[in-house]
Design a protein around this motif. Structure first.
Motif, PDB file in Angstrom:
ATOM      1  N   LYS A 186     -11.073 -20.064  80.261  1.00 23.74           N
ATOM      2  CA  LYS A 186      -9.793 -19.234  80.341  1.00 23.74           C
ATOM      3  C   LYS A 186      -9.069 -19.039  81.770  1.00 23.74           C
ATOM      4  CE  LYS A 186     -10.576 -15.404  77.198  1.00 23.74           C
ATOM      5  NZ  LYS A 186     -11.163 -14.289  77.443  1.00 23.74           N
ATOM      6  N   ALA A 187      -9.986 -20.165  82.750  1.00 24.00           N
ATOM      7  CA  ALA A 187      -9.560 -20.185  84.110  1.00 24.00           C
ATOM      8  C   ALA A 187      -8.152 -20.967  84.495  1.00 24.00           C
ATOM      9  CB  ALA A 187     -10.273 -19.978  84.843  1.00 24.00           C
ATOM     10  N   LYS A 188      -7.285 -20.810  85.347  1.00 20.15           N
ATOM     11  CA  LYS A 188      -5.802 -21.897  85.020  1.00 20.15           C
ATOM     12  C   LYS A 188      -6.034 -22.737  86.577  1.00 20.15           C
ATOM     13  CE  LYS A 188      -2.702 -20.541  81.832  1.00 20.15           C
ATOM     14  NZ  LYS A 188      -1.788 -20.876  81.117  1.00 20.15           N
ATOM     15  N   ALA A 189      -7.116 -22.131  87.545  1.00 17.91           N
ATOM     16  CA  ALA A 189      -6.961 -22.819  88.473  1.00 17.91           C
ATOM     17  C   ALA A 189      -8.644 -23.253  89.561  1.00 17.91           C
ATOM     18  CB  ALA A 189      -6.266 -22.803  88.742  1.00 17.91           C
ATOM     19  N   ILE A 190      -9.361 -23.802  89.375  1.00  9.69           N
ATOM     20  CA  ILE A 190     -10.644 -23.326  91.253  1.00  9.69           C
ATOM     21  C   ILE A 190      -9.383 -23.176  92.285  1.00  9.69           C
ATOM     22  CG2 ILE A 190     -11.695 -25.055  89.776  1.00  9.69           C
ATOM     23  CD1 ILE A 190     -14.498 -23.813  90.409  1.00  9.69           C
ATOM     24  N   ARG A 191     -10.388 -22.891  92.792  1.00  2.43           N
ATOM     25  CA  ARG A 191     -10.044 -22.698  94.854  1.00  2.43           C
ATOM     26  C   ARG A 191     -11.511 -24.004  95.229  1.00  2.43           C
ATOM     27  NH1 ARG A 191      -9.284 -17.262  94.635  1.00  2.43           N
ATOM     28  NH2 ARG A 191      -7.581 -16.803  94.849  1.00  2.43           N
ATOM     29  N   THR A 212     -13.849 -22.130  96.541  1.00  3.36           N
ATOM     30  CA  THR A 212     -14.968 -21.521  95.246  1.00  3.36           C
ATOM     31  C   THR A 212     -16.143 -22.662  94.095  1.00  3.36           C
ATOM     32  OG1 THR A 212     -13.408 -20.033  94.634  1.00  3.36           O
ATOM     33  CG2 THR A 212     -14.973 -19.942  93.125  1.00  3.36           C
ATOM     34  N   ASN A 223     -14.514 -12.767  86.526  1.00  2.00           N
ATOM     35  CA  ASN A 223     -13.883 -13.879  87.474  1.00  2.00           C
ATOM     36  C   ASN A 223     -15.285 -15.391  86.838  1.00  2.00           C
ATOM     37  OD1 ASN A 223     -11.313 -13.184  88.211  1.00  2.00           O
ATOM     38  ND2 ASN A 223     -12.218 -13.153  90.659  1.00  2.00           N
ATOM     39  N   ASN A 231      -2.029 -16.863  88.622  1.00  2.00           N
ATOM     40  CA  ASN A 231      -2.645 -16.830  90.134  1.00  2.00           C
ATOM     41  C   ASN A 231      -3.834 -15.743  89.503  1.00  2.00           C
ATOM     42  OD1 ASN A 231      -3.105 -16.266  92.650  1.00  2.00           O
ATOM     43  ND2 ASN A 231      -2.245 -14.220  92.975  1.00  2.00           N
ATOM     44  N   GLU A 232      -3.826 -14.761  88.967  1.00  3.35           N
ATOM     45  CA  GLU A 232      -4.740 -14.192  88.362  1.00  3.35           C
ATOM     46  C   GLU A 232      -6.335 -14.670  87.976  1.00  3.35           C
ATOM     47  OE1 GLU A 232      -3.000 -11.368  85.304  1.00  3.35           O
ATOM     48  OE2 GLU A 232      -2.115  -9.894  87.599  1.00  3.35           O
ATOM     49  N   LEU A 233      -5.518 -15.902  87.043  1.00  6.34           N
ATOM     50  CA  LEU A 233      -6.780 -16.634  86.013  1.00  6.34           C
ATOM     51  C   LEU A 233      -6.745 -17.425  87.499  1.00  6.34           C
ATOM     52  CD1 LEU A 233      -5.385 -16.382  83.384  1.00  6.34           C
ATOM     53  CD2 LEU A 233      -7.138 -16.064  83.842  1.00  6.34           C
ATOM     54  N   THR A 234      -6.966 -17.297  88.871  1.00  5.71           N
ATOM     55  CA  THR A 234      -7.180 -18.750  89.393  1.00  5.71           C
ATOM     56  C   THR A 234      -8.853 -18.074  90.225  1.00  5.71           C
ATOM     57  OG1 THR A 234      -5.107 -19.369  90.375  1.00  5.71           O
ATOM     58  CG2 THR A 234      -6.373 -19.377  91.783  1.00  5.71           C
ATOM     59  N   VAL A 235      -9.557 -18.556  90.312  1.00  2.00           N
ATOM     60  CA  VAL A 235     -10.600 -18.229  89.903  1.00  2.00           C
ATOM     61  C   VAL A 235     -11.225 -18.788  92.224  1.00  2.00           C
ATOM     62  CG1 VAL A 235     -13.366 -18.038  89.973  1.00  2.00           C
ATOM     63  CG2 VAL A 235     -11.755 -18.018  87.966  1.00  2.00           C
ATOM     64  N   ILE A 269     -14.455 -15.462  83.862  1.00  2.00           N
ATOM     65  CA  ILE A 269     -13.633 -16.271  83.616  1.00  2.00           C
ATOM     66  C   ILE A 269     -13.023 -17.573  83.586  1.00  2.00           C
ATOM     67  CG2 ILE A 269     -10.610 -16.699  83.715  1.00  2.00           C
ATOM     68  CD1 ILE A 269     -10.621 -13.643  84.481  1.00  2.00           C
ATOM     69  N   LEU A 270     -13.949 -17.884  83.854  1.00  2.00           N
ATOM     70  CA  LEU A 270     -14.341 -19.328  84.287  1.00  2.00           C
ATOM     71  C   LEU A 270     -15.059 -20.486  83.415  1.00  2.00           C
ATOM     72  CD1 LEU A 270     -14.221 -21.822  86.851  1.00  2.00           C
ATOM     73  CD2 LEU A 270     -15.684 -20.871  88.373  1.00  2.00           C
TER      74      LEU A 270
END
Lengths: 68, 174
Positions: A39-44, A47, A31, B170-174, A34-35
């Motif tokens: 490539k990440a679509k969103a970040i919490r 996080t 993960n 959702n899978e690409l949400t870190v 990905i960040l």
């Protein structure tokens, strides 16, 4: 994506390895990769908070908006 | 979940087997050998009579339409086989896979195409046999069941498409 993630720079500044950061903030290295690769679509928020705490920085040090 | 999927797979196989055997039995009862009667058609046909009104032509069209009906029933069975591929994907826990989206779309297509074509063939059959065709009766039989089902499967495929995008996000949400 017009949002650029500068996690590599911050890791280099703090002389920290990706694996250590992943362990510290409680996410998988996959993960984190990905960040880092953008490539990440969103970040919490949780996080982001954990990353800022681990690297002792602000969200703006990690994320940057660049107009396309 | 696995038990439910297995049970559903068994039910689908039973339905497929039952519909296929019914189709085969109907084809057997229809007796395709009666087409042999048409071998001498050109010899026995009255030359002066117009082709459309000749008795042989009417019979011939009748048989062709009946075979058409068999074909579309086979096509409907083919549509049902897609349920198996959906159940297999669910068993693998690939709920929102592209395969499922395609299968739902195909099932929707099959149901709608089948209904429209069978409806057309029945209209033609009634026209050829000069029997009374009760439009609303046919409408009730064919359209009230499979057309809404087909549309529902189309909708499901669209919903699954959206779900797939959300799952990827959702899978690409870190």
């Amino acid at each position: 994506m017009p949002i650029i993630v500068h996690l590599d720079i911050m890791l280099a500044k703090q002389k920290m390895k990706s694996k250590d950061l992943a362990e510290k903030i409680g996410i998988t290295t996959a993960n984190l990769s990905i960040l880092k690769s953008g490539k990440a679509k969103a970040i919490r928020f949780s996080t982001l908070e954990a990353i800022c705490e681990a690297l002792d920085c602000q969200p703006s040090d990690i994320l940057e908006y660049v107009k396309e | 979940m696995k038990n439910n999927t297995t049970l559903l797979t068994i039910i689908v196989y039973a339905v497929l087997l039952a519909s296929f055997s019914t189709l085969i039995n109907d084809i057997r009862e229809f007796d395709l050998m009666q087409f042999k009667n048409f071998e001498n058609w050109s010899k026995t046909a009255v030359k002066g009579k117009s082709w459309f009104t000749s008795e042989n032509a009417i019979l011939w069209s009748n048989y062709v339409i009946t075979i058409g009906l068999f074909f579309w029933r086979g096509y409907l069975i083919y549509g049902f086989t897609h349920f198996i591929s959906i159940l297999r994907e669910i068993e693998k826990k690939h709920y929102f896979s592209q395969k499922n989206i395609n299968s739902f779309k195909k099932i929707g297509n099959v149901f709608i195409t089948y209904t429209i074509n069978v409806f057309i063939l029945k209209v033609l059959l009634a026209f050829i046999e000069k029997s009374s065709f009760r439009f609303f009766n046919e409408f009730k039989n064919e359209l009230t069941f499979l057309i809404p089902c087909g549309l529902a499967f189309y909708l499901l495929s669209e919903i699954f498409k959206r779900a797939k995008t959300i799952e990827e996000e959702n899978e690409l949400t870190v």
